[in-house]
Write an enzyme that holds these catalytic residues in place. Structure first.
Site, PDB file in Angstrom:
ATOM      1  N   LYS A 127      48.421 -94.364 118.080  1.00 22.60           N
ATOM      2  CA  LYS A 127      47.669 -94.553 119.336  1.00 22.60           C
ATOM      3  C   LYS A 127      47.023 -95.935 119.373  1.00 22.60           C
ATOM      4  CE  LYS A 127      43.291 -92.885 119.770  1.00 22.60           C
ATOM      5  NZ  LYS A 127      42.361 -93.964 120.206  1.00 22.60           N
ATOM      6  N   ASN A 128      46.352 -96.281 118.295  1.00 23.98           N
ATOM      7  CA  ASN A 128      45.584 -97.530 118.317  1.00 23.98           C
ATOM      8  C   ASN A 128      46.461 -98.779 118.273  1.00 23.98           C
ATOM      9  OD1 ASN A 128      43.295 -96.052 118.536  1.00 23.98           O
ATOM     10  ND2 ASN A 128      42.545 -96.420 116.458  1.00 23.98           N
ATOM     11  N   ARG A 155      43.388 -86.745 123.512  1.00 19.46           N
ATOM     12  CA  ARG A 155      43.340 -88.213 123.579  1.00 19.46           C
ATOM     13  C   ARG A 155      44.104 -88.841 122.424  1.00 19.46           C
ATOM     14  NH1 ARG A 155      37.976 -90.815 123.215  1.00 19.46           N
ATOM     15  NH2 ARG A 155      39.475 -92.486 123.050  1.00 19.46           N
ATOM     16  N   ARG A 205      28.393 -99.309 120.570  1.00 19.39           N
ATOM     17  CA  ARG A 205      29.661-100.010 120.753  1.00 19.39           C
ATOM     18  C   ARG A 205      29.593-101.205 121.711  1.00 19.39           C
ATOM     19  NH1 ARG A 205      34.552 -95.817 120.426  1.00 19.39           N
ATOM     20  NH2 ARG A 205      35.483 -97.612 119.414  1.00 19.39           N
ATOM     21  N   PRO A 206      28.931-102.268 121.287  1.00 25.71           N
ATOM     22  CA  PRO A 206      28.840-103.466 122.129  1.00 25.71           C
ATOM     23  C   PRO A 206      30.172-104.224 122.197  1.00 25.71           C
ATOM     24  CG  PRO A 206      27.822-103.862 120.000  1.00 25.71           C
ATOM     25  CD  PRO A 206      28.270-102.431 119.993  1.00 25.71           C
ATOM     26  N   ARG A 233      37.716 -96.777 125.590  1.00 20.96           N
ATOM     27  CA  ARG A 233      37.290 -98.109 125.207  1.00 20.96           C
ATOM     28  C   ARG A 233      38.472 -99.066 124.987  1.00 20.96           C
ATOM     29  NH1 ARG A 233      32.841-100.526 123.162  1.00 20.96           N
ATOM     30  NH2 ARG A 233      33.399-102.173 121.706  1.00 20.96           N
ATOM     31  N   ASP A 264      37.700 -93.550 111.043  1.00 20.04           N
ATOM     32  CA  ASP A 264      38.392 -92.531 111.842  1.00 20.04           C
ATOM     33  C   ASP A 264      38.835 -91.315 111.013  1.00 20.04           C
ATOM     34  OD1 ASP A 264      37.987 -93.970 114.115  1.00 20.04           O
ATOM     35  OD2 ASP A 264      40.056 -94.619 114.382  1.00 20.04           O
ATOM     36  N   CYS A 284      29.399 -94.528 123.493  1.00 20.88           N
ATOM     37  CA  CYS A 284      29.950 -93.178 123.451  1.00 20.88           C
ATOM     38  C   CYS A 284      29.245 -92.452 122.321  1.00 20.88           C
ATOM     39  CB  CYS A 284      31.456 -93.196 123.288  1.00 20.88           C
ATOM     40  SG  CYS A 284      31.977 -93.850 121.720  1.00 20.88           S
ATOM     41  N   ASP A 337      29.983-107.826 122.316  1.00 20.82           N
ATOM     42  CA  ASP A 337      29.559-109.218 122.126  1.00 20.82           C
ATOM     43  C   ASP A 337      30.596-110.065 121.384  1.00 20.82           C
ATOM     44  OD1 ASP A 337      28.804-107.404 120.041  1.00 20.82           O
ATOM     45  OD2 ASP A 337      27.702-109.014 119.071  1.00 20.82           O
ATOM     46  N   LEU A 338      31.278-109.461 120.396  1.00 23.07           N
ATOM     47  CA  LEU A 338      32.250-110.250 119.630  1.00 23.07           C
ATOM     48  C   LEU A 338      33.465-110.629 120.488  1.00 23.07           C
ATOM     49  CD1 LEU A 338      32.129-108.287 116.236  1.00 23.07           C
ATOM     50  CD2 LEU A 338      31.141-110.540 116.699  1.00 23.07           C
TER      51      LEU A 338
HETATM   52  C1  UD1 Z   1      38.890 -99.489 116.959  1.00 21.70           C
HETATM   53  C2  UD1 Z   1      39.623 -98.172 117.096  1.00 21.70           C
HETATM   54  C3  UD1 Z   1      38.726 -97.004 116.682  1.00 21.70           C
HETATM   55  C4  UD1 Z   1      38.139 -97.252 115.301  1.00 21.70           C
HETATM   56  C5  UD1 Z   1      37.490 -98.615 115.217  1.00 21.70           C
HETATM   57  C6  UD1 Z   1      37.030 -98.972 113.809  1.00 21.70           C
HETATM   58  C7  UD1 Z   1      41.153 -98.609 118.917  1.00 21.70           C
HETATM   59  C8  UD1 Z   1      41.580 -98.280 120.310  1.00 21.70           C
HETATM   60  N1  UD1 Z   1      40.051 -97.997 118.472  1.00 21.70           N
HETATM   61  O1  UD1 Z   1      37.802 -99.458 117.891  1.00 21.70           O
HETATM   62  O2  UD1 Z   1      39.515 -95.813 116.670  1.00 21.70           O
HETATM   63  O3  UD1 Z   1      37.170 -96.252 115.025  1.00 21.70           O
HETATM   64  O4  UD1 Z   1      38.398 -99.640 115.629  1.00 21.70           O
HETATM   65  O5  UD1 Z   1      38.087 -98.903 112.914  1.00 21.70           O
HETATM   66  O6  UD1 Z   1      41.817 -99.340 118.220  1.00 21.70           O
HETATM   67  N2  UD1 Z   1      31.139-104.180 117.172  1.00 21.70           N
HETATM   68  C9  UD1 Z   1      30.153-105.062 117.556  1.00 21.70           C
HETATM   69  N3  UD1 Z   1      30.442-105.966 118.561  1.00 21.70           N
HETATM   70  C10 UD1 Z   1      31.655-105.994 119.177  1.00 21.70           C
HETATM   71  C11 UD1 Z   1      32.657-105.102 118.774  1.00 21.70           C
HETATM   72  C12 UD1 Z   1      32.369-104.201 117.763  1.00 21.70           C
HETATM   73  O7  UD1 Z   1      29.052-105.058 117.005  1.00 21.70           O
HETATM   74  O8  UD1 Z   1      31.844-106.808 120.072  1.00 21.70           O
HETATM   75  C13 UD1 Z   1      30.860-103.207 116.099  1.00 21.70           C
HETATM   76  C14 UD1 Z   1      31.074-101.760 116.535  1.00 21.70           C
HETATM   77  O9  UD1 Z   1      29.947-101.243 117.219  1.00 21.70           O
HETATM   78  C15 UD1 Z   1      31.334-101.089 115.203  1.00 21.70           C
HETATM   79  C16 UD1 Z   1      32.113-102.160 114.426  1.00 21.70           C
HETATM   80  O10 UD1 Z   1      31.811-103.402 115.079  1.00 21.70           O
HETATM   81  O11 UD1 Z   1      30.106-100.851 114.548  1.00 21.70           O
HETATM   82  C17 UD1 Z   1      33.614-101.971 114.422  1.00 21.70           C
HETATM   83  O12 UD1 Z   1      34.063-101.715 115.748  1.00 21.70           O
HETATM   84  P1  UD1 Z   1      35.481-102.185 116.282  1.00 21.70           P
HETATM   85  O13 UD1 Z   1      36.373-102.519 115.136  1.00 21.70           O
HETATM   86  O14 UD1 Z   1      35.291-103.194 117.332  1.00 21.70           O
HETATM   87  O15 UD1 Z   1      35.991-100.843 116.977  1.00 21.70           O
HETATM   88  P2  UD1 Z   1      36.996-100.808 118.194  1.00 21.70           P
HETATM   89  O16 UD1 Z   1      37.905-101.986 118.100  1.00 21.70           O
HETATM   90  O17 UD1 Z   1      36.255-100.579 119.456  1.00 21.70           O
END
Ligand code: UD1
Length: 420
Positions: free
Chosen positions: A22-23, A399, A121-122, A92, A307, A116, A124-125
């Site tokens: 899926k991812n 999902r 889940r920001p 997301r 996950d 969620c 910013d990055l």
């Molecule tokens: C993806 C996966 C999700 C998995 C996660 C972590 C998909 C569709 N989803 O989600 O199943 O649980 O990776 O392996 O691929 N963060 C920030 N700022 C940002 C982005 C992220 O602080 O801009 C934080 C998040 O809140 C979290 C951490 O970074 O604490 C990792 O999140 P991230 O790797 O971004 O998760 P997703 O890519 O959303």
């Protein structure tokens, strides 16, 4: 709404084929926005999230056909730049259309995904990385509006407080592919799904080095062409079936998976006493004896995946002794604890950890699924528990797990769906 009813307690036996990831599918489908030529993607799992991404592509102006597990994406005219709240808020993964739209159209209006149950889940990055390439952002009524005169390669550092970010890496890598010059993404996510996206982009003509490492170098190209691509297997589905085999003391053979994608899980389960056999494309799990309590801490890949944290918690809840589960990626991802405790588990949350006093047997109970992986943890608990478990709000499962009930029934599980 449906609920799942499980009569648990018996071992399972047989073979299960692991579906496409899926991812990996979601950002790869988003990447098709960057070419006008047709793309064919095979081994696509038929899931609610896949359908949401397909709806989003259609709303952005693409023509999409989905037959069996093959998706064909083609263009019928110009693209829209608006990714609607209704589609982005339910998933997301939709946010990863931002990079492709900026690269192709030089502007994008994408709904902010919001938080969620697994955390705030920001994004910013994502935005920092795209700004480094020359995009500008404004916010209005829950939408992020991005524009750029032209994207230009740059040095981008994507490390955050919780490590690297999978979808931020995807967004920046996709935008960099059509930017002028060289981009170096440091502290990039190393997840196999990011590697798969890099492979797809390269099949479309992108120039990318360092995929699967924390430093990815992209040399921009003017245009991408269409491509045919096959999605890798879903390592989280594979890990879920391994944990299910361990919890139900079953003999299960997984096929169609990449064993090297779940080494962190295998290593921890070996420490707990579980035995495995494997060869190219299959993995046999044979669980006959009691396991030892084992602690885990989640990290970005190649660490233990967040996950699989909830599913591992279920296994340890029914493994006598004390184990500690710490989630460093999503520190609030513990909604499953209260539900497992309703089944007799003894788990206490302490900050970003769950302290488990494992017991021998869980007992069936009505429980509520809160999110995708927590739902999988409850299915495992229900299959392993004595008596009947009813899982409510199972739409979360749809999902991310393709044909889950069918696959479980084939393994001998007593599981069926009922209307609420
Ligand atoms: C993806 C996966 C999700 C998995 C996660 C972590 C998909 C569709 N989803 O989600 O199943 O649980 O990776 O392996 O691929 N963060 C920030 N700022 C940002 C982005 C992220 O602080 O801009 C934080 C998040 O809140 C979290 C951490 O970074 O604490 C990792 O999140 P991230 O790797 O971004 O998760 P997703 O890519 O959303």
């Amino acid at each position: 709404m449906d609920k799942l009813v499980i009569e648990g307690g018996g071992p399972l036996l047989g073979e299960v084929r692991i579906s496409g990831s899926k991812n990996a599918t979601l950002p790869i489908l988003a990447a098709t926005l960057m070419t006008d030529e047709p793309c064919t993607i095979r081994n696509v799992p038929r899931l609610r999230d896949t359908m949401t991404m397909i709806k989003l592509l259609k709303s952005l102006g693409k023509t999409v056909e989905f037959n069996e597990n093959e998706v064909r994406v083609s263009s019928k005219g110009s693209l829209n730049y608006l990714a609607d709240y209704k589609l982005v808020s339910t998933m997301r993964g939709s946010f990863c259309v931002l990079g492709p739209l900026l690269a192709k159209l030089k502007r994008a209006k994408v709904s902010l995904p919001g938080g969620c149950v697994i955390g705030i889940r920001p994004v910013d990055l994502h935005l920092k990385g795209l700004k480094n390439l020359g995009a500008k952002f404004e916010f209005e009524a829950g939408y992020v509006m991005g524009k750029t005169n032209s994207l230009k390669g740059n040095y981008v550092y994507l490390g955050g407080d919780f490590g690297s970010s999978v979808l931020a890496t995807a967004n920046v890598m996709m935008a960099a592919v059509l930017a002028r010059g060289e981009t170096i993404i440091d502290s990039a996510a190393c997840e196999p799904e990011v590697e798969a996206l890099a492979d797809f982009l390269m099949a479309m003509g992108a120039k990318i080095k360092g995929k699967g490492t924390s430093r990815i170098t992209v040399n921009g190209v003017k245009k991408l062409h269409g491509a045919n691509f096959s999605i890798c297997s879903d390592r989280i589905e594979a890990g879920t079936f391994v944990l299910l085999a361990a919890a139900t003391k079953s003999n299960i053979t997984l096929t169609g998976l990449d064993y090297t994608h779940i080494l962190a899980l295998i290593d921890k389960l070996q420490e707990a006493g579980l035995k495995f056999q494997h060869a190219d494309g299959w993995l046999k799990v044979k669980c006959q004896r009691n396991l030892k309590p084992t602690s885990i801490t989640t990290y970005p890949y190649p660490g233990f995946p967040t996950d699989l944290q909830a599913q591992f918690t279920t296994l340890m809840a029914m493994t006598p002794g004390v184990s500690i589960i710490t989630d460093k990626v999503f520190p609030d991802r513990f909604m499953h604890i209260a539900e497992l405790n309703r089944m007799g588990a003894n788990i206490r949350r302490d900050g970003n950890s769950a302290i488990i006093q494992g017991i021998k047997t869980l007992y069936g109970a009505p429980v509520m699924a809160s999110d995708l992986r927590a739902s999988a943890a409850l299915v495992i608990a229900g299959l392993a528990a004595k008596g009947k478990t009813e899982i409510h709000r199972i739409y979360h499962l749809e999902r991310g797990y393709e044909n889950l009930e069918e696959k479980l029934v084939k393994l001998g599980a007593k599981i069926y769906r009922e209307k609420e």
